[in-house]
Design an enzyme around this catalytic site. Structure first.
Site, PDB file in Angstrom:
ATOM      1  N   PRO A 190      24.334 -14.984 -22.469  1.00 50.08           N
ATOM      2  CA  PRO A 190      23.956 -13.774 -21.739  1.00 50.08           C
ATOM      3  C   PRO A 190      23.029 -14.012 -20.553  1.00 50.08           C
ATOM      4  O   PRO A 190      22.147 -14.866 -20.600  1.00 50.08           O
ATOM      5  CB  PRO A 190      23.250 -12.918 -22.804  1.00 50.08           C
ATOM      6  CG  PRO A 190      22.918 -13.846 -23.911  1.00 50.08           C
ATOM      7  CD  PRO A 190      23.947 -14.933 -23.878  1.00 50.08           C
ATOM      8  N   ASN A 191      23.288 -13.231 -19.524  1.00 50.62           N
ATOM      9  CA  ASN A 191      22.493 -13.179 -18.285  1.00 50.62           C
ATOM     10  C   ASN A 191      22.697 -14.377 -17.355  1.00 50.62           C
ATOM     11  O   ASN A 191      22.168 -14.393 -16.246  1.00 50.62           O
ATOM     12  CB  ASN A 191      20.992 -12.982 -18.581  1.00 50.62           C
ATOM     13  CG  ASN A 191      20.761 -11.705 -19.363  1.00 50.62           C
ATOM     14  OD1 ASN A 191      21.209 -10.652 -18.948  1.00 50.62           O
ATOM     15  ND2 ASN A 191      20.103 -11.791 -20.511  1.00 50.62           N
ATOM     16  N   ARG A 226      18.632 -14.249 -10.546  1.00 51.39           N
ATOM     17  CA  ARG A 226      17.815 -14.010 -11.746  1.00 51.39           C
ATOM     18  C   ARG A 226      16.604 -14.952 -11.756  1.00 51.39           C
ATOM     19  O   ARG A 226      16.771 -16.176 -11.862  1.00 51.39           O
ATOM     20  CB  ARG A 226      18.671 -14.293 -12.991  1.00 51.39           C
ATOM     21  CG  ARG A 226      17.915 -14.205 -14.285  1.00 51.39           C
ATOM     22  CD  ARG A 226      18.707 -14.735 -15.465  1.00 51.39           C
ATOM     23  NE  ARG A 226      17.929 -14.628 -16.678  1.00 51.39           N
ATOM     24  CZ  ARG A 226      18.180 -15.304 -17.776  1.00 51.39           C
ATOM     25  NH1 ARG A 226      19.208 -16.129 -17.847  1.00 51.39           N
ATOM     26  NH2 ARG A 226      17.414 -15.159 -18.832  1.00 51.39           N
ATOM     27  N   TYR A 239      14.959 -20.262 -12.799  1.00 53.70           N
ATOM     28  CA  TYR A 239      16.345 -20.716 -12.986  1.00 53.70           C
ATOM     29  C   TYR A 239      17.009 -21.279 -11.735  1.00 53.70           C
ATOM     30  O   TYR A 239      18.149 -21.737 -11.800  1.00 53.70           O
ATOM     31  CB  TYR A 239      17.187 -19.559 -13.556  1.00 53.70           C
ATOM     32  CG  TYR A 239      16.685 -19.088 -14.907  1.00 53.70           C
ATOM     33  CD1 TYR A 239      16.702 -19.948 -16.008  1.00 53.70           C
ATOM     34  CD2 TYR A 239      16.172 -17.803 -15.082  1.00 53.70           C
ATOM     35  CE1 TYR A 239      16.228 -19.530 -17.246  1.00 53.70           C
ATOM     36  CE2 TYR A 239      15.701 -17.375 -16.321  1.00 53.70           C
ATOM     37  CZ  TYR A 239      15.733 -18.245 -17.395  1.00 53.70           C
ATOM     38  OH  TYR A 239      15.268 -17.840 -18.627  1.00 53.70           O
ATOM     39  N   ASN A 251      25.123 -23.657 -23.062  1.00 54.91           N
ATOM     40  CA  ASN A 251      23.855 -22.999 -22.745  1.00 54.91           C
ATOM     41  C   ASN A 251      23.965 -21.615 -23.379  1.00 54.91           C
ATOM     42  O   ASN A 251      24.516 -20.690 -22.779  1.00 54.91           O
ATOM     43  CB  ASN A 251      23.611 -22.895 -21.238  1.00 54.91           C
ATOM     44  CG  ASN A 251      22.247 -22.295 -20.935  1.00 54.91           C
ATOM     45  OD1 ASN A 251      21.564 -21.815 -21.845  1.00 54.91           O
ATOM     46  ND2 ASN A 251      21.840 -22.317 -19.676  1.00 54.91           N
ATOM     47  N   ALA A 287      19.694 -16.697 -24.388  1.00 53.73           N
ATOM     48  CA  ALA A 287      18.819 -16.076 -25.394  1.00 53.73           C
ATOM     49  C   ALA A 287      19.356 -16.233 -26.822  1.00 53.73           C
ATOM     50  O   ALA A 287      18.571 -16.285 -27.784  1.00 53.73           O
ATOM     51  CB  ALA A 287      18.625 -14.603 -25.065  1.00 53.73           C
ATOM     52  N   HIS A 289      17.989 -18.757 -29.453  1.00 55.46           N
ATOM     53  CA  HIS A 289      16.801 -18.518 -30.275  1.00 55.46           C
ATOM     54  C   HIS A 289      17.050 -17.524 -31.404  1.00 55.46           C
ATOM     55  O   HIS A 289      16.150 -17.266 -32.203  1.00 55.46           O
ATOM     56  CB  HIS A 289      15.670 -18.009 -29.374  1.00 55.46           C
ATOM     57  CG  HIS A 289      15.568 -18.758 -28.073  1.00 55.46           C
ATOM     58  ND1 HIS A 289      15.272 -20.105 -28.033  1.00 55.46           N
ATOM     59  CD2 HIS A 289      15.774 -18.374 -26.770  1.00 55.46           C
ATOM     60  CE1 HIS A 289      15.271 -20.505 -26.756  1.00 55.46           C
ATOM     61  NE2 HIS A 289      15.578 -19.479 -25.978  1.00 55.46           N
ATOM     62  N   ASP A 336      26.569 -21.262 -36.987  1.00 54.99           N
ATOM     63  CA  ASP A 336      27.600 -21.432 -38.010  1.00 54.99           C
ATOM     64  C   ASP A 336      28.949 -21.791 -37.397  1.00 54.99           C
ATOM     65  O   ASP A 336      29.702 -22.591 -37.961  1.00 54.99           O
ATOM     66  CB  ASP A 336      27.741 -20.142 -38.838  1.00 54.99           C
ATOM     67  CG  ASP A 336      26.581 -19.951 -39.810  1.00 54.99           C
ATOM     68  OD1 ASP A 336      25.750 -20.868 -39.942  1.00 54.99           O
ATOM     69  OD2 ASP A 336      26.517 -18.874 -40.449  1.00 54.99           O
ATOM     70  N   GLU A 358      23.531 -29.095 -26.503  1.00 49.60           N
ATOM     71  CA  GLU A 358      22.780 -27.896 -26.091  1.00 49.60           C
ATOM     72  C   GLU A 358      22.103 -28.159 -24.750  1.00 49.60           C
ATOM     73  O   GLU A 358      21.438 -29.178 -24.587  1.00 49.60           O
ATOM     74  CB  GLU A 358      21.718 -27.596 -27.159  1.00 49.60           C
ATOM     75  CG  GLU A 358      20.805 -26.456 -26.798  1.00 49.60           C
ATOM     76  CD  GLU A 358      19.705 -26.232 -27.843  1.00 49.60           C
ATOM     77  OE1 GLU A 358      19.747 -26.841 -28.938  1.00 49.60           O
ATOM     78  OE2 GLU A 358      18.795 -25.447 -27.544  1.00 49.60           O
ATOM     79  N   HIS A 401      19.835 -26.372 -21.297  1.00 49.08           N
ATOM     80  CA  HIS A 401      19.070 -25.274 -20.699  1.00 49.08           C
ATOM     81  C   HIS A 401      18.645 -25.667 -19.292  1.00 49.08           C
ATOM     82  O   HIS A 401      18.310 -26.836 -19.048  1.00 49.08           O
ATOM     83  CB  HIS A 401      17.809 -24.962 -21.516  1.00 49.08           C
ATOM     84  CG  HIS A 401      18.125 -24.564 -22.912  1.00 49.08           C
ATOM     85  ND1 HIS A 401      18.594 -23.315 -23.231  1.00 49.08           N
ATOM     86  CD2 HIS A 401      18.088 -25.268 -24.072  1.00 49.08           C
ATOM     87  CE1 HIS A 401      18.816 -23.259 -24.538  1.00 49.08           C
ATOM     88  NE2 HIS A 401      18.520 -24.429 -25.071  1.00 49.08           N
ATOM     89  N   SER A 431      15.902 -24.282 -17.758  1.00 51.88           N
ATOM     90  CA  SER A 431      14.437 -24.380 -17.818  1.00 51.88           C
ATOM     91  C   SER A 431      14.019 -25.260 -18.993  1.00 51.88           C
ATOM     92  O   SER A 431      14.833 -25.527 -19.898  1.00 51.88           O
ATOM     93  CB  SER A 431      13.829 -22.978 -17.971  1.00 51.88           C
ATOM     94  OG  SER A 431      14.247 -22.398 -19.193  1.00 51.88           O
ATOM     95  N   ARG A 461       7.714 -23.032 -22.214  1.00 51.11           N
ATOM     96  CA  ARG A 461       7.686 -21.595 -21.963  1.00 51.11           C
ATOM     97  C   ARG A 461       7.145 -20.840 -23.204  1.00 51.11           C
ATOM     98  O   ARG A 461       6.436 -21.419 -24.018  1.00 51.11           O
ATOM     99  CB  ARG A 461       9.085 -21.134 -21.555  1.00 51.11           C
ATOM    100  CG  ARG A 461       9.556 -21.835 -20.259  1.00 51.11           C
ATOM    101  CD  ARG A 461      10.908 -21.352 -19.800  1.00 51.11           C
ATOM    102  NE  ARG A 461      10.894 -19.927 -19.503  1.00 51.11           N
ATOM    103  CZ  ARG A 461      12.001 -19.178 -19.407  1.00 51.11           C
ATOM    104  NH1 ARG A 461      13.202 -19.742 -19.579  1.00 51.11           N
ATOM    105  NH2 ARG A 461      11.919 -17.891 -19.137  1.00 51.11           N
ATOM    106  N   ARG A 511      10.768 -19.292 -27.399  1.00 54.78           N
ATOM    107  CA  ARG A 511      11.850 -20.130 -26.860  1.00 54.78           C
ATOM    108  C   ARG A 511      11.804 -21.551 -27.418  1.00 54.78           C
ATOM    109  O   ARG A 511      12.684 -22.355 -27.144  1.00 54.78           O
ATOM    110  CB  ARG A 511      11.782 -20.191 -25.333  1.00 54.78           C
ATOM    111  CG  ARG A 511      12.021 -18.866 -24.658  1.00 54.78           C
ATOM    112  CD  ARG A 511      12.071 -19.010 -23.146  1.00 54.78           C
ATOM    113  NE  ARG A 511      11.725 -17.755 -22.508  1.00 54.78           N
ATOM    114  CZ  ARG A 511      12.584 -16.753 -22.279  1.00 54.78           C
ATOM    115  NH1 ARG A 511      13.852 -16.889 -22.603  1.00 54.78           N
ATOM    116  NH2 ARG A 511      12.191 -15.636 -21.715  1.00 54.78           N
TER     117      ARG A 511
HETATM  118  C1  DQA Z   1      17.905 -20.613 -20.889  1.00 53.08           C
HETATM  119  C2  DQA Z   1      16.573 -20.509 -21.639  1.00 53.08           C
HETATM  120  C3  DQA Z   1      16.593 -19.340 -22.614  1.00 53.08           C
HETATM  121  O1  DQA Z   1      15.359 -19.244 -23.287  1.00 53.08           O
HETATM  122  C4  DQA Z   1      16.828 -18.038 -21.869  1.00 53.08           C
HETATM  123  O2  DQA Z   1      16.938 -16.965 -22.779  1.00 53.08           O
HETATM  124  C5  DQA Z   1      17.988 -18.092 -20.952  1.00 53.08           C
HETATM  125  C6  DQA Z   1      18.258 -19.308 -20.200  1.00 53.08           C
HETATM  126  C7  DQA Z   1      17.881 -21.714 -19.812  1.00 53.08           C
HETATM  127  O3  DQA Z   1      18.945 -22.135 -19.394  1.00 53.08           O
HETATM  128  O4  DQA Z   1      16.790 -22.140 -19.376  1.00 53.08           O
HETATM  129  O5  DQA Z   1      18.685 -17.089 -20.753  1.00 53.08           O
HETATM  130  O6  DQA Z   1      18.913 -20.963 -21.820  1.00 53.08           O
END
Ligand code: DQA
Length: 146
Positions: A9-10, A17, A22, A73, A76, A79, A86, A97, A99, A101, A106, A110
């Site tokens: 998401p996002n 953003r 980011y 990635n 959110a 977390h 699963d 995995e 990210h 950031s 942070r 997170r």
């Molecule tokens: C993120 C870090 C997450 O904590 C956050 O919710 C994101 C982006 C990152 O790529 O740094 O949406 O996954």
């Protein structure tokens, strides 16, 4: 070698953003960079993004028999999502995995990743380059298990 990149998401808002956290690149820019490097490495990459947990679960399930590695990635959902954890465990495909950031520098919420225990490893804090590192790690993981 086929690698599935999943984005939570996002991440569709990348570019506008919170650019201080980011960066200024859009997800399309990042996808283009990853695909360019993938071509050099001789692998096929597919990229998806969704704001919905169930879509991500469906893509993970669909990866079985179709992809060699998943690079995720989960944003959110990293977390919070037992469902993603699963699904990764269920398909048994190596997952990495990533990210943008550094999640560990942070907010405390997170610092915990529910998917980390079912992933080969975590790449965090290199901005858009985390995606390229994720690709390199994916290729390395496959070569190690060959
Ligand atoms: C993120 C870090 C997450 O904590 C956050 O919710 C994101 C982006 C990152 O790529 O740094 O949406 O996954």
């Amino acid at each position: 070698m086929k690698i599935l990149f999943l984005n939570g998401p996002n991440l569709n808002l990348l570019g506008r953003r919170e650019p201080k956290i980011y960066g200024h690149k859009t997800l399309k820019d990042i996808e283009a960079t990853v695909k360019k490097r993938a071509k050099q490495l001789g692998c096929i990459v597919d990229f998806h993004q969704s704001n919905h947990e169930g879509d991500l679960v469906n893509w993970i399930q669909g990866a079985q028999d179709n992809y060699d590695v998943i690079v995720i990635n989960a944003a959110a959902y990293t977390h919070t999502s037992v469902a993603l954890r699963d699904a990764i465990a269920a398909v048994g495909i190596p997952a990495i995995e990533i990210h943008l950031s550094n999640v560990h520098s942070r907010e405390e919420f997170r610092h915990r990743s529910l998917i980390a225990p079912v992933c080969c490893g975590q790449i965090s804090g290199f901005g858009a380059f985390s995606y390229v590192l994720g690709l390199e790690a994916a290729v390395n993981v496959i070569e190690c298990i060959k």
